[in-house]
Design an enzyme around this catalytic site. Structure first.
Site, PDB file in Angstrom:
ATOM      1  N   LYS A  52       0.842  -1.203   0.000  1.00 49.54           N
ATOM      2  CA  LYS A  52       0.000   0.000   0.000  1.00 49.54           C
ATOM      3  C   LYS A  52       0.881   1.259   0.000  1.00 49.54           C
ATOM      4  O   LYS A  52       0.645   2.202  -0.749  1.00 49.54           O
ATOM      5  CB  LYS A  52      -0.939  -0.010   1.213  1.00 49.54           C
ATOM      6  CG  LYS A  52      -2.046  -1.066   1.092  1.00 49.54           C
ATOM      7  CD  LYS A  52      -2.857  -1.247   2.370  1.00 49.54           C
ATOM      8  CE  LYS A  52      -3.854  -2.393   2.214  1.00 49.54           C
ATOM      9  NZ  LYS A  52      -4.672  -2.641   3.412  1.00 49.54           N
ATOM     10  N   GLN A  96      -4.506  -1.505   9.570  1.00 51.98           N
ATOM     11  CA  GLN A  96      -4.465  -2.848   8.991  1.00 51.98           C
ATOM     12  C   GLN A  96      -5.064  -3.858   9.971  1.00 51.98           C
ATOM     13  O   GLN A  96      -4.716  -3.874  11.149  1.00 51.98           O
ATOM     14  CB  GLN A  96      -3.022  -3.213   8.626  1.00 51.98           C
ATOM     15  CG  GLN A  96      -2.891  -4.494   7.823  1.00 51.98           C
ATOM     16  CD  GLN A  96      -3.566  -4.432   6.441  1.00 51.98           C
ATOM     17  OE1 GLN A  96      -3.662  -3.365   5.834  1.00 51.98           O
ATOM     18  NE2 GLN A  96      -4.038  -5.555   5.955  1.00 51.98           N
ATOM     19  N   ASP A 119     -10.845   2.921   4.152  1.00 53.46           N
ATOM     20  CA  ASP A 119     -11.193   1.494   4.060  1.00 53.46           C
ATOM     21  C   ASP A 119     -12.712   1.298   4.004  1.00 53.46           C
ATOM     22  O   ASP A 119     -13.177   0.193   3.726  1.00 53.46           O
ATOM     23  CB  ASP A 119     -10.676   0.741   5.303  1.00 53.46           C
ATOM     24  CG  ASP A 119      -9.344   0.044   5.032  1.00 53.46           C
ATOM     25  OD1 ASP A 119      -9.131  -0.401   3.893  1.00 53.46           O
ATOM     26  OD2 ASP A 119      -8.544  -0.054   5.973  1.00 53.46           O
TER      27      ASP A 119
END
Ligand code: GUN
Length: 291
Positions: A52, A96, A119
Site C-alpha cells: 500500500k 491494517q 477502508d
C-alpha cells in the site's frame, strides 16, 4: 474463458490516478496523504501494508506508516488515531486488520473520522454504502466492482453467490452487487459456514465470489458452465521448494474450474491488486472530492 487480469486493470486505474494527481498538484492543489497503522509483525499484514505504501509513492501520494508493537495498549492506539484525525495534512487513515486480541477492532474503527476512513469500515460509511449514498467503499469489494466494470461484464438480473460474510469482503460485496447500479442489480445469495446446500446454490450462480479463505474450496463440480468466478482467497500455503517457503493459493481450484468459466480471476494477479487500486481511488477522493 477469459482471465480477469488484475495486474492490467490495476495498472490502468493507478495510471489514471497518477495523471490526475500530477495535474492537480501542478495547479497548486495539495498532495494526497495516506496514513497506515500497522500493529505487530503478522507476515501477510506486513506485505499488504508495504504494498500500500509503495503504491502511494507510485501514484505521487505521500504516505506515513505508523507502527506499534503487538502488545501496544489500546489507549495508545486510540490516541494515535485521534492525532491523525486532527491532522489536516492527513487525508486518509487505514488500520491494517486483524488487530491483536486485546484491542477492540470496533472501538478503533469507530474512532476513525468517517471522512478519512478510506477502508470504508466506519459504521457511517457502511450505512451510507447500504443506502446507496456516496461513501468510501471497502477496497476489496470496490476493486471487484472496478474489475467487472472494466471488462463490461453484464451483471443485471444475474444470480450472484457470495461465499463468506466478513465485514471486509463478503457482506459489503453482497450489498454492492445487489444495488441498483451498473455493475449491480444482481439477485444475491450470501453463503457462510452454516449454509446447508452450498453446492446446489453455487451450481445456480451466474457469478460466484469466493471469499472464505480456504484454499481450493470451490471445485469444478460446484460451478455452472460459463459462470463468472471471482477468487478473493489469498492464503499462504507451505511449499519448501519456494525461496520464501510458501505459495499463495486462492479459494478456487483454478486449474479445474477455469475451463468451465466465461471469466475468472487468477491468484495471484487478480483481486489483490485491485484492492490496492481501490484504496488509492478512495484516498484520491478523500483528498480532492470531500463527500
Ligand atoms: N485486512 C485484510 N484486508 C484488509 C483491508 O482491506 N483493509 C485493512 N485495513 N485491513 C485488512
Amino acid at each position: 474463458m477469459q482471465i480477469l487480469d488484475g495486474k492490467k486493470v490495476a495498472a490502468a486505474v493507478k495510471n489514471s490516478i497518477k495523471d490526475k494527481t500530477a495535474a492537480l498538484k501542478a495547479s497548486g492543489q495539495k498532495t494526497p496523504h495516506l496514513a497506515a497503522i500497522l500493529v505487530g509483525n503478522d507476515g501477510p499484514s506486513e506485505t499488504y501494508v508495504a504494498n500500500k505504501v509503495k503504491s502511494c509513492e507510485e501514484v505521487g501520494f505521500t504516505s506515513t506508516l505508523v507502527r506499534f508493537n503487538n502488545n501496544v495498549e489500546e489507549n495508545t492506539l486510540l490516541q494515535a488515531i485521534t492525532k491523525l484525525n486532527d491532522d489536516i495534512a492527513i487525508d486518509g487513515i487505514l488500520v491494517q486488520l486483524p488487530l491483536p486480541g486485546h484491542i477492540s477492532e470496533q472501538k478503533v474503527i469507530s474512532l476513525l473520522h468517517p471522512d478519512k476512513d478510506v477502508d470504508g469500515f466506519h459504521p457511517i460509511n457502511v450505512g451510507k454504502m447500504v443506502k446507496g449514498l456516496p461513501a468510501f467503499l471497502p477496497a476489496t469489494p470496490y476493486g471487484i466492482i472496478l474489475m467487472l466494470e472494466h471488462y463490461n461484464i453484464d451483471t443485471k438480473g444475474k444470480h450472484a453467490v457470495v461465499i463468506g460474510r466478513s465485514n471486509i469482503v463478503g457482506r459489503p460485496m453482497s450489498i454492492l452487487l445487489s444495488r441498483n447500479t451498473n455493475p449491480g442489480n444482481c439477485t444475491v445469495t450470501i453463503c457462510h459456514s452454516h449454509t446447508h446446500n452450498l453446492k446446489e446454490l453455487c451450481m445456480q450462480a451466474d457469478i460466484i465470489v469466493a471469499a472464505l479463505g480456504k484454499p481450493g474450496f470451490l471445485t469444478a463440480d460446484m460451478v455452472k458452465k460459463d459462470a463468472v468466478v471471482i477468487d478473493v482467497g489469498i492464503t499462504r500455503v507451505a511449499d519448501n521448494s519456494k525461496k520464501n517457503g510458501y505459495v499463495l493459493k486462492g479459494d478456487v481450484d483454478f486449474e479445474n474450474v477455469a475451463p468451465k468459466c466465461s471469466y475468472i480471476t487468477p491468484v495471484p494477479g487478480g483481486v489483490g491488486l485491485m484492492t490496492i487500486a481501490a484504496l488509492l481511488m478512495n484516498t484520491f477522493n478523500a483528498c480532492y472530492c470531500k463527500v
